[in-house]
Scaffold this active site. Structure first.
Site, mmCIF file in Angstrom:
data_model
loop_
_atom_site.group_PDB
_atom_site.id
_atom_site.type_symbol
_atom_site.label_atom_id
_atom_site.label_comp_id
_atom_site.label_asym_id
_atom_site.label_seq_id
_atom_site.Cartn_x
_atom_site.Cartn_y
_atom_site.Cartn_z
ATOM 1 C CG LEU A 592 39.390 53.893 40.467
ATOM 2 C CD1 LEU A 592 39.133 54.651 39.700
ATOM 3 C CD2 LEU A 592 38.246 54.674 41.764
ATOM 4 N N GLY A 595 41.750 44.170 39.183
ATOM 5 C CA GLY A 595 41.364 43.168 37.568
ATOM 6 C C GLY A 595 42.201 42.468 37.645
ATOM 7 C CG PHE A 597 45.273 42.420 32.691
ATOM 8 C CD1 PHE A 597 44.312 42.407 31.630
ATOM 9 C CD2 PHE A 597 45.761 41.234 32.658
ATOM 10 C CE1 PHE A 597 43.771 41.846 30.780
ATOM 11 C CE2 PHE A 597 45.538 39.983 31.673
ATOM 12 C CZ PHE A 597 44.132 40.508 30.694
ATOM 13 C CB THR A 599 45.537 48.009 41.033
ATOM 14 O OG1 THR A 599 46.412 46.629 41.759
ATOM 15 C CG2 THR A 599 45.015 48.695 42.347
ATOM 16 C CE LYS A 613 43.639 47.265 32.248
ATOM 17 N NZ LYS A 613 42.246 46.273 31.754
ATOM 18 C CG ASP A 710 35.668 39.367 29.046
ATOM 19 O OD1 ASP A 710 34.900 39.058 29.142
ATOM 20 O OD2 ASP A 710 35.807 39.882 30.916
#
Ligand SMILES: *[C@@H]1O[C@H](CO)[C@@H](O)[C@H](O)[C@H]1NC(C)=O
Ligand SMILES: *[C@@H]1O[C@H](CO)[C@@H](O)[C@H](O)[C@H]1NC(C)=O
Ligand SMILES: *[C@@H]1O[C@H](CO)[C@@H](O)[C@H](O)[C@H]1NC(C)=O
Ligand SMILES: *[C@@H]1O[C@H](CO)[C@@H](O)[C@H](O)[C@H]1NC(C)=O
Ligand SMILES: *[C@@H]1O[C@H](CO)[C@@H](O)[C@H](O)[C@H]1NC(C)=O
Ligand SMILES: *[C@@H]1O[C@H](CO)[C@@H](O)[C@H](O)[C@H]1NC(C)=O
Ligand SMILES: *[C@@H]1O[C@H](CO)[C@@H](O)[C@H](O)[C@H]1NC(C)=O
Ligand SMILES: *[C@@H]1O[C@H](CO)[C@@H](O)[C@H](O)[C@H]1NC(C)=O
Ligand SMILES: *[C@@H]1O[C@H](CO)[C@@H](O)[C@H](O)[C@H]1NC(C)=O
Length: 893
Positions: A592, A595, A597, A599, A613, A710
C-alpha cells in the site's frame, strides 16, 4: 502514514553515571592475526596492548602466507602474516556469538606482495549471505581497512571473502568489538564506516583507538586549512552511550575565519546510499561571562540539522539523525552558522559518517545450518570448497550436493543432501535427523560403518535413502520402524543390489500398516476438502461483498464507522505472532505504501481489510516509535484516529495492524494521484473538521494529553466514505499537565510543518500541532505545495499572506474547485489557518476553538448547498477582513 521526508534528530547528552571501568579489559574482543603460525601463538601488540591470536579456530580453508620482510618495518605485527584463498569462490570465518548482539567488525588488508605477483587484488566481503563491500587493493603497501557495525541475526556470524575476478582474496587481520545495542541504531541494514575523525591540536597527532577508546574505534586526525584547533587540559564528561574517548573530546575545531559561515562537506562513494551522521560536541574553552557560543547547523542548502545549539561546558553532546539521510549526488554540505547573539564561532569535536548496507534477512534455518556445520566437522569435509558460509544463501553460492527450499518468506531449509563418494567414514551421524525438511539423502560409495540408524523412520518427509556401496555398514538389521515405512511405500531404501529387503517375519505387519496409511490418507483428503470448501466460501464472500470503485462522496452527513465488529476477535489480546501476520498479509502480496519505518501491506482479517505496517526486518530500529505508537493506540480510541487492530512484536518482526483506510491519504487525494476525482469543498470542510476532532481528542481527551508532533496531509487518511482519521503516532509524546518540563531533547517533525517556536526553543506543547494543522488547512484551501522554492514566497503561509495583500481570496483557492465553494467559508478558514500559524504559540487558538470554527465552515457550506445563492455570490472581500475580526490575527513574519 508516510514519513519519507522528515528526519529525526537525536541529541544525547552526557549523564553523570558511574562508569563501568571493567570494560577496559578487552572484554568480548576477538582479535585475529590471520595466518599467524604456529596456531597456538598469541602476542600483545605494542602500540595498542591488544592481544592477538591466530585465526585457525575460526576458519578451515585458505593458506597461510607472509608479507615481504622489507615491508614488515612499515606496518604493525598483525599485518605481517595473512591468509589467502586460492581455492573456492567463497571462504568464510565462523564465529559463535549471541543473536541480536551488536558488533563492530573490522577487516584489515595489506597485500605486501606475499605471492610475488605484484598484483592489485580485488574481491568482495560478505556478511552471511549479504554483500558488505568490495575490497580494492591499490598497491603493495596499501592498507585497506573496512568496518561494519552489525547486529547479529543468528547465534553465528560468518564473514566471507568472495572471489570476484582472477585475483586471490586474502585478509591480514579480523577484529570484532562488542558495542552497546543502543548505540549506532539504524532503521534497517548495517552501518559501514565512511569516516571517523577528531580534530587534534597537534599536527603530529596520530590515530586514537584502544585503550583510549574502550570500543577500539579508530579515530583519524582531521586537518584542514579552514579550521584551527582549540583544546583543554581539563577532564571532559564523556559519559553518554557513545563512550567517546577523552583524547577525542578534549580538542575541537573552530573555523579559521570566525566571521564567515563554516561549511563541512563530503561526498559518499556510493551516491545512492543512505547515511547516518554522528557529531560529538563539548565546549572546551573557558567562556567569560559575556561570551556565548551558539550556532545552528543546516545542510544541503538550508535543510535543518539542528536549531540553535550551545555546546555545554566540558560535557559531551552527540547529535545524530535517526532517519537515514540521502542526497541525490552523494554530496553532504553542512553549514555551521553563528547566531546573532553568539560572540564565538561554531565548534565541533568529532564526526562519524556511516552508510547503510542492506542485509538480506532470509538465510538458512539456523538448526539446518548447525546440523550442516556438524556434519561437515564430523566427516572432515573441509575439502569441499563450496561448503563455506550459509549452505543455501545466496543461491549462487549453494553448497555442492545440497538443495534447498526457498519459500517466499521465512528461512530456507535443506531438502536434499548428496554425499556420494565423499570419503565419509565412521557411523551415520544423528545430525542428519535435524534436517527436518530433508526429502532425499544419498550416502552411497563411502566408507561408513555401524548400523542403519532408526531415526530415518522419524524423518517424515524423507522419501529416498541411498546407502549402497558402504561395505562396512551392517545391512543385516534394518530397524523395524524403518522397515514399516519401506513396506508402506512411503520410503525407498537402497542398500545395495537388492532394494527394499522384506524379511519374512515382517510381512504379516504389512496389512496393518497399509490400513493405517489409508486411514491417514482419508483424513488428509478430508482436510483438503474442508480447505477447498473454506476457500470457495471466502471467495464467494469476497465477490459479493466487495465494494465498487472509489465512491464519490455525496453527503456530508456520513459518519465513518470502522468494521470493528469484524475485527472483534483481535480486541482481547491484540498481540499476534509473525505467522499470523504473514497469513493476514497474504505473504505481503500487495504494497500500500512505504514509510520511514517500513512498508505497509494490504491484508485481510476475518473478511475485513486491514493495513499491515511492517517495521524494518533486520534491526530493532524504530522500536521506540513502534512502542510509542502501540502504547498510544492501545490507550486511546477515537473515531477520527486510525484504529489499531493488533500488533506483532515477535523477535525481529514488528508489525502494526491498522484498520484499512481505502482512500489513501489526504495529500494523494488533493494531488489527484488517486484518479481524477477532485475533493469538493464540502468534502474538504468535512475532512478538516474530522481531522481537527481527532487532534482535539489527543490534546484534551487523553490523560496525560498527547502531542502528535507530525501532523501533515500524508498523515490524514481517508476511508472508503472519505471519512478522515489521523495516523502515524510514532512521534507522539505525552506531556505533563502542570506545564513544566516541556523541553524535549528531540526536535522532530516534517520541514514545512514544523513549529518554528518549538524548533527554536525545543519547547514542546500542543500548540506545535496547532501550527502544523494551520499548514494543513492552507493546503486544503489552496492545494499548493507547503514549500515551493520556485515560488516568490517559498512557504505556503508566506505565500498566502503575500497573495492576500492583493486582497483576493480567489487567487489562492484551489482552481480545481472551479469556483464551487463558499467564499465566506474560505475567508473564515484562511483566517483560522493564519491564526494557527502565529509565530507566538500562545497567540494560536486551541484545537477546540479550531473545531468550533470549522464546524461553522461546514454549516456555511451546507447552507450554500441548500441553494442560498445570495451567500454564495457575496464577499470576495478585501484584505481588511483579515486583520479586523479574528482574535488570532497573523503576526508579522
Ligand atoms: C601497555 O601496557 C603497559 C603495561 O600495563 C603500559 O605500561 C603501556 O603504557 C601500555 N601501552 C599502551 C600503548 O597503552
Ligand atoms: C557454538 O556454540 C554451540 C552452543 O554453545 C556449540 O554446541 C558449538 O559446538 C559451538 N561451535 C563452535 C564452532 O564453537
Ligand atoms: C542487547 O543484545 C543482547 C544480545 O541479544 C541482549 O541479550 C540484550 O538484552 C540487549 N540489550 C538491550 C538493552 O536491548
Ligand atoms: C573573513 O571573512 C570576512 C567576510 O567574508 C572577510 O571580509 C575577511 O577578509 C576574512 N578574513 C580573513 C583573515 O580571511
Ligand atoms: C549503493 O547503495 C545502495 C542503497 O543502499 C545499494 O543498493 C547499492 O548496492 C550500493 N552500491 C554499491 C556499489 O555499493
Ligand atoms: C557548501 O555550501 C556553501 C554555501 O551554502 C557553498 O558556498 C559551498 O561551495 C558548498 N560546498 C560544496 C563542496 O559544495
Ligand atoms: C538574543 O539575546 C537577547 C537578550 O538576551 C534575547 O532577548 C533575544 O531573544 C536573543 N535572540 C535570539 C535570536 O536568541
Ligand atoms: C576416518 O578417517 C580418518 C582419516 O581418513 C581417520 O583419521 C579417522 O580415524 C577415521 N575415523 C574412523 C571412525 O574410522
Ligand atoms: C549387525 O548387527 C547386529 C545387531 O547389532 C549384530 O547381531 C550382527 O552381528 C551385526 N553383523 C555384522 C556383520 O556386524
Amino acid at each position: 502514514m508516510k514519513s519519507l521526508h522528515w528526519f529525526l534528530l537525536l541529541l544525547i547528552v552526557a549523564f553523570t553515571v558511574l562508569r563501568i571501568v571493567e570494560a577496559q579489559n578487552q572484554a568480548g574482543f576477538i582479535s585475529l592475526d590471520c595466518g599467524l603460525v604456529p596456531t597456538e601463538t598469541t602476542y600483545v601488540e605494542k602500540s595498542t596492548n591488544i592481544t592477538y591470536k591466530s585465526d585457525a579456530d575460526y576458519i578451515d580453508s585458505g593458506s597461510v602466507e607472509k608479507i615481504n620482510d622489507a615491508d614488515k618495518t612499515l606496518v604493525q605485527q598483525p599485518l605481517w602474516a595473512l591468509r589467502s584463498f586460492p581455492e573456492g569462490q567463497r571462504n568464510c570465518y565462523n564465529f559463535n556469538l549471541t543473536a541480536n548482539s551488536k558488533y563492530l567488525i573490522r577487516g584489515t588488508f595489506l597485500y605486501g606482495n606475499y605471492d610475488g605477483l605484484n598484483q592489485s587484488p580485488s574481491f568482495d566481503l560478505h556478511i552471511g549471505p549479504s554483500k558488505w563491500t568490495s575490497v580494492k587493493i591499490l598497491g603493495v603497501t596499501d592498507r585497506a581497512i573496512h568496518e561494519l557495525i552489525h547486529v547479529l541475526t543468528q547465534d553465528r556470524l560468518q564473514v566471507c571473502l568472495v572471489k570476484t575476478e582472477t585475483t586471490t582474496p586474502f585478509i591480514s587481520s579480523l577484529e570484532l568489538r562488542p558495542l552497546k545495542n543502543s548505540t549506532y541504531t539504524t532503521q534497517s541494514g548495517s552501518l559501514m564506516l565512511f569516516n571517523r575523525v577528531y580534530c587534534p591540536s597537534d599536527s603530529s597527532s596520530s590515530v586514537i583507538r584502544y585503550d583510549e577508546d574502550i570500543n577500539d574505534r579508530i579515530w583519524d586526525p582531521f586537518f584542514d586549512n579552514d579550521i584551527v584547533s582549540i583544546s583543554t587540559d581539563l577532564q571532559v564528561d564523556t559519559s553518554n552511550i557513545f563512550d567517546v574517548p577523552q583524547a577525542v573530546m578534549k580538542t575541537a575545531a573552530i573555523p579559521t575565519n570566525a566571521s564567515e559561515p563554516w561549511n563541512l562537506s563530503w561526498t559518499l562513494d556510493n551516491n545512492t546510499a543512505l547515511s547516518y551522521v554522528y557529531m560529538h560536541f563539548a565546549e572546551v574553552q573557558n567562556l567569560k561571562a559575556n561570551e556565548i557560543r551558539e550556532f545552528s547547523i543546516t545542510y544541503n542548502g538550508g535543510k535543518i540539522w539542528y536549531g540553535l545549539f550551545r555546546p555545554p561546558k566540558l560535557s559531551i553532546v552527540t547529535i545524530y539523525n535517526q532517519i537515514p539521510l540521502s542526497s541525490s549526488n552523494g554530496l553532504f554540505n553542512f553549514t555551521f552558522a553563528m547566531s546573532v547573539n553568539s560572540t564565538l564561532p561554531p565548534l565541533i569535536n568529532a564526526l562519524e559518517i556511516y552508510t547503510v548496507v542492506d542485509i538480506q534477512p532470509l538465510v538458512t534455518n539456523k538448526d539446518d545450518v548447525s546440523a550442516m556445520m556438524n556434519i561437515k566437522k564430523t566427516y572432515g569435509l573441509s575439502k569441499k570448497v563450496s561448503w563455506q558460509g550459509d549452505p543455501c544463501a545466496p543461491q549462487f553460492y549453494l553448497w555442492e550436493g545440497v538443495n534447498c527450499s526457498y519459500p517466499n518468506s521465512g528461512p530456507s531449509m535443506i531438502i536434499s543432501l548428496n554425499l556420494k563418494e565423499s570419503e565419509l567414514n565412521g557411523t551415520i551421524t544423528s545430525d542428519i535427523s535435524k534436517l527436518t525438511q530433508l526429502k532425499e539423502l544419498d550416502l552411497s560409495k563411502n566408507d561408513l560403518s555401524g548400523l542403519i540408524p532408526a531415526f530415518f523412520a522419524d524423518m517424515k518427509l524423507l522419501t529416498l535413502i541411498n546407502l549402497s556401496g558402504n561395505p562396512k555398514l551392517n545391512l543385516t538389521t534394518v530397524p523395524d520402524s524403518l522397515q514399516q515405512r519401506v513396506n508402506s511405500k512411503t520410503l525407498t531404501l537402497i542398500l545395495g543390489e537388492i532394494q527394499n529387503p522384506t524379511p519374512q517375519k515382517e510381512s504379516k505387519k504389512v496389512p496393518m500398516v497399509a490400513i493405517a496409511a489409508s486411514v491417514a490418507g482419508v483424513f488428509a483428503l478430508l482436510v483438503i476438502l474442508v480447505i477447498v470448501f473454506l476457500v470457495m466460501r471466502r471467495k464467494n464472500a469476497e465477490t459479493t461483498e466487495a465494494p465498487g470503485p472509489l465512491p464519490s462522496v455525496t453527503s456530508g452527513t456520513v459518519k465513518n464507522e470502522t468494521k470493528s465488529s469484524n475485527l472483534s476477535i483481535m480486541t482481547k489480546d491484540r498481540r499476534i505472532t509473525y505467522s499470523e501476520v504473514l497469513k493476514m498479509a497474504n505473504s505481503f502480496e500487495r504494497v500500500l505504501g512505504k514509510g520511514g519505518f517500513g512498508t505497509v501491506y494490504h491484508g485481510n482479517l476475518d473478511n475485513a481489510e486491514v493495513a499491515v505496517k511492517m517495521l524494518s526486518h533486520s534491526s530493532t530500529q524504530g522500536y521506540k516509535e513502534f512502542k510509542a505508537e502501540v502504547e498510544l493506540l492501545l490507550r486511546v480510541h477515537h473515531r477520527h484516529l486510525v484504529g489499531l487492530v493488533g500488533y506483532c512484536d515477535d523477535g525481529d518482526n514488528m508489525a502494526l495492524i491498522y484498520e484499512y483506510m481505502a482512500n489513501g491519504d489526504l495529500k494523494e487525494n488533493m494531488s489527484g494521484k488517486r484518479g481524477g476525482h477532485v475533493l469538493t469543498w464540502q468534502n474538504r470542510m468535512q475532512i478538516a473538521v474530522e481531522a481537527a476532532q481527532g487532534l482535539e481528542y489527543l490534546h484534551i481527551g487523553c490523560t496525560p494529553p498527547m502531542v502528535h508532533r507530525d501532523v501533515k496531509t500524508t498523515n490524514i487518511l481517508l476511508n472508503e466514505r472519505s471519512g478522515a482519521k489521523l495516523a502515524d503516532f510514532g512521534l507522539s509524546r505525552s506531556f505533563p499537565l502542570d506545564g513544566e518540563c516541556h523541553v524535549s531533547t528531540v526536535v522532530a517533525g516534517t520541514p514545512g510543518y514544523l513549529d518554528p517556536e518549538y524548533y527554536r526553543t525545543n519547547w514542546l506543547s500542543e500548540k506545535s500541532d496547532v501550527y502544523s494543522f494551520g499548514v494543513v488547512l492552507l493546503e486544503i484551501v489552496t492545494n499548493q505545495p507547503v514549500i515551493d522554492k520556485t515560488r516568490e514566497r517559498p512557504h505556503i503561509s508566506e505565500w498566502v499572506g503575500f497573495m492576500l495583500t492583493k486582497g483576493d481570496i480567489k487567487s489562492i483557492v484551489d482552481p480545481k474547485l472551479m469556483g464551487d465553494y463558499d467564499t465566506n467559508g474560505a475567508w473564515k478558514i484562511v483566517e483560522l489557518a493564519l491564526g494557527c500559524l502565529n509565530p507566538s504559540s500562545n497567540q494560536r487558538p486551541t484545537m477546540a476553538h479550531v473545531v468550533m470554527e470549522l464546524n461553522e465552515c461546514v454549516a456555511l457550506e451546507n447552507a450554500r448547498r441548500q441553494g442560498s445563492e445570495e451567500m454564495y455570490s457575496r464577499g470576495s472581500g478585501d484584505f481588511s477582513r483579515l486583520s479586523s475580526a479574528s482574535e488570532f490575527a497573523p503576526g508579522a513574519r
